[in-house]
Design a protein around this motif. Sequence first.
Motif, PDB file in Angstrom:
ATOM      1  N   GLU A 128       0.849  -1.196   0.000  1.00 38.78           N
ATOM      2  CA  GLU A 128       0.000   0.000   0.000  1.00 38.78           C
ATOM      3  C   GLU A 128       0.883   1.244   0.000  1.00 38.78           C
ATOM      4  N   LYS A 129       0.427   2.275  -0.684  1.00 38.63           N
ATOM      5  CA  LYS A 129       1.194   3.518  -0.661  1.00 38.63           C
ATOM      6  C   LYS A 129       1.074   4.196   0.706  1.00 38.63           C
ATOM      7  N   GLU A 130       2.117   4.894   1.094  1.00 38.63           N
ATOM      8  CA  GLU A 130       2.105   5.575   2.398  1.00 38.63           C
ATOM      9  C   GLU A 130       1.524   6.970   2.270  1.00 38.63           C
ATOM     10  N   GLU A 131       1.050   7.471   3.385  1.00 37.53           N
ATOM     11  CA  GLU A 131       0.507   8.831   3.421  1.00 37.53           C
ATOM     12  C   GLU A 131       1.670   9.819   3.405  1.00 37.53           C
ATOM     13  N   ARG A 132       2.241   9.986   2.237  1.00 33.45           N
ATOM     14  CA  ARG A 132       3.396  10.869   2.138  1.00 33.45           C
ATOM     15  C   ARG A 132       3.437  11.443   0.742  1.00 33.45           C
ATOM     16  N   ASP A 175       7.208   4.662  -2.559  1.00 32.16           N
ATOM     17  CA  ASP A 175       6.090   4.219  -1.721  1.00 32.16           C
ATOM     18  C   ASP A 175       5.163   5.358  -1.309  1.00 32.16           C
ATOM     19  N   ALA A 176       5.434   6.562  -1.771  1.00 36.66           N
ATOM     20  CA  ALA A 176       4.563   7.700  -1.429  1.00 36.66           C
ATOM     21  C   ALA A 176       3.312   7.634  -2.293  1.00 36.66           C
ATOM     22  N   LYS A 177       2.242   8.297  -1.848  1.00 36.09           N
ATOM     23  CA  LYS A 177       1.018   8.149  -2.641  1.00 36.09           C
ATOM     24  C   LYS A 177       0.870   9.234  -3.705  1.00 36.09           C
TER      25      LYS A 177
END
Lengths: 454, 462
Positions: free
Chosen positions: B165-169, B232-234
């Motif tokens: 899952e993408k991170e909240e970043r 991995d950022a969204k």
Amino acid sequence: MGVPSILENRQQSIVFKGRKKQEIRCETDSEAGCVSQRACVYCGARVVLNPVADALHLVHGPIGCASYTWDIRGSLNSGADLYRNSFSTDLKEQDIIFGGEKKLTAALDELIPQFQPPLVFVYSTCVVGVIGDDLDAVCKAASLRYGIPVKPVQSSGFIGSKSAGYRAACDVLFQLIEPPQPLEKDTKRFRLNYLGDFNLAGEAWIIRSYLERIGVTVNVVFTGDSRYEQIRGAANADLNIIQCAGSMHYLAGKLQEAYGIPCLSVSFLGLDDTAETLRAIARHFNDPSISEQAEALIAEESARVMPAILKYKSRLQGKKAAVYVGGGFKAISLIKQFREIGMEVVMIGTQTGRKEEYEKMDSLVNEGAVILDDANPAELERFMLEQGADLLVGGVKERPLAYKLGVAFVDHNHDRKHPLSGYAGAVNFAAEVYSTLGSPVWQAVQGGVRHGRV
Amino acid sequence: MLDATPKKLAERTSGSMINPAKTCQPIGAMYAALGIHRCLPHSHGSQGCCSYHRMHLTRHFRDPVMASTSSFTEGASVFGGGANLKTAIKNVFEIYDPDIMAVHTTCLSETIGDDVPTIIRQAEVPEGKVVFHANTPSYQGSHITGFSNMTKAMVTYFAESQLAEKEERVNIIPGFINPGDMREIKRITAAMQIPFTLFPDTSGVVDSPMTGSFQMYPRGGVTLPELKKTGDAKLTIALGRFASSDAAETLEKKCKVRAATLRTPIGIKATDAFVMALRGAFAVEVPRELEEERGQLVDIMTDTHFHFHGKRVAVFGDPDIVAAMTEFLLSLGMKPIHVLTGTPGGALGSGMAGFEGEVKEMLSAAGISGNVKSAGDLFTLHQWIKNEPVDLLIGNTYGKFIAKAEDIPFVRLGFPVLDRSVHSYLPVVGYRGAMRLIEMISGALLDRQDRDAADEDFELVM
């Protein structure tokens, strides 16, 4: 970072006066991977020719080489200022593939009618050297079309060092010089060419005024505030004096060979060197009135500036200077000039100094001083700190390095703000040294709120 | 004085430049690489290139700029620069000990056809150290293209997608702007409490504080682990199409991180767009702090609008900055009638609309007809100004020749600024940057009014 290590290959380029006898390694190529302060062939040619004020300077290559050299030299002029514009053929990918000759021809056909220059220099850059454009042919054809000299400058960046660029520039200047006008027998004229002054901050004007005062005419200055017409007539002189030997020795040699014009190496940096130079010129012309006027000028100007010099000397006594400049000639003069204001040079280096210049430096500095060729910032940092330098003299890339170390700085290169030649220049120099060493800003460097030291 | 430019416009077909409004790719690549922590940029070409770039950057930032060079000689140009680069890699790690070495090419190494990735693979790179590269031929694009290419190389070499899952970043690519601007973008993002990675990040590198010791690698710069995590950022926000989109789109393709390209946040509209994009993507509230700054900016705009209204302006420089500045000038009621960049309109195949189209659309929406040009030079701009005079000139230091010749008030903006200091420390982006721009513009206009006023017209209150 801690004390940086010295690359093994670099150790021969660094010597300490008084320690084991070792000859400095210089006039060599830089190590790949060094953060060298050096530039390229094009740079050398460009800085020498740029002050020719009425010429159109066209840089044949991609845009960068023209952009970085647009009006950087700080060479002043009296009227003509076409040289302060930047012209480039702005080569693109297509030109690299199919050759840039067509574009160069088109550029010349557009620019020459537009600006009507008496002279065009076309500088070769790295890619032009690789793709093999026939610069000579294109320039020759344009020269015939427009009836003005269009001169190719063979300055592809990779074909050597900055010194090779000086030579390329001198070659072109020499081509422009015409054979001398015949002199009537027994004519006495005291006419010289002044080589190696680029009129930074108007320095050549100061020297010209001194020479006029002692009865000597300046035929042409190479190249500060010069014009095509003056350059053409350079052979009509009885003497060449060379200040920046690095860039101009070669031209003086060619003039001597072709037209028998003798040359003198001189320096107008500092009181002693200025006086010695004026006397040497007078000796050369062997004329009592010139000698008299030279002595009068030396006495008058020395008296005028001595109070200021002594005032600065009393305040600067015992301070230590580090010097890192382009050529050896300037480095030698600076050692003497610092001594005049009570300071010792503890570190001295150049980008392109020659062996005999390094020998001279070695004979002038005190025991323990370090001498280096083609130094990198890490070495400059290390030796400035080790030697306890209070001040660095250098150029644009050295300035912030010195400041970060909390070391005062004087620009002795393109970014100088005041003339540093002659008597007026000696006072300016002392004043600049004093103003940077004496500034209260260095006191703020020691503080820091985080540790409660303010 | 300094006025070789004739008023009469003549067609120019040779493709030559007179007084350029751009420079070459490698310097942009060098600047971008400085935005990685403990990274030493390396110029694969002649010594002069590296020397010129360092000199130019040093004059602009007034800070030491470190970079090494392959020091090409005639031999290297005949036999290829492989040996030089290998020696350079060995020497650089031995003596300067960076963590990362960022190699960029030059027109010379591109023309002789050095295969840089292969040379790097064959070189001795010490354990734990990294060498990466970008191709930056000087005969394409401009310094902005070089910045873009090096930033893209950070993505192609380092970005990884490791999580399901993408991170909240958010990844933010700032473009070729000053460290003061990068600090402001980080401050705004932090104020919204959104985790972020700004890359490249030259703050703390070329605006490092005076400590009394020289740091070859100052504290600033994005780190290698941070660059890896960009995959991995969204969301990636690319600020400026010319300097930043390419990297963002590459990251989208490589790691499926959504890319959004916005204008460089200069002026109220572009800053609003930036803040709203963050707010929308992360469902956060805009903090009072930013709301207040925006309100102050609007207050200043209304307080002073009569100083600006209807004034004609010429603006030039790098395309992202000039496009955003044009938008802001229109917000102030000014008339940007000459708009020019030296950078060519858009790389082939990039899918980007041209600079000219973007700016002309803004002007026509405001009912203004003006001259707009990409791949232009300052000779052209000067001719435009001679034919249609302006009240204000905005651009980099080279504008001073025109400003002096035509006696026009001049505001310095962009790269390079070689004749004034402090500019690189303070922002022109964000709401506070917009306030600063208004101060600069109104200062220039009102100083001129004071200078030119007859005694009876000289006013105390303005």
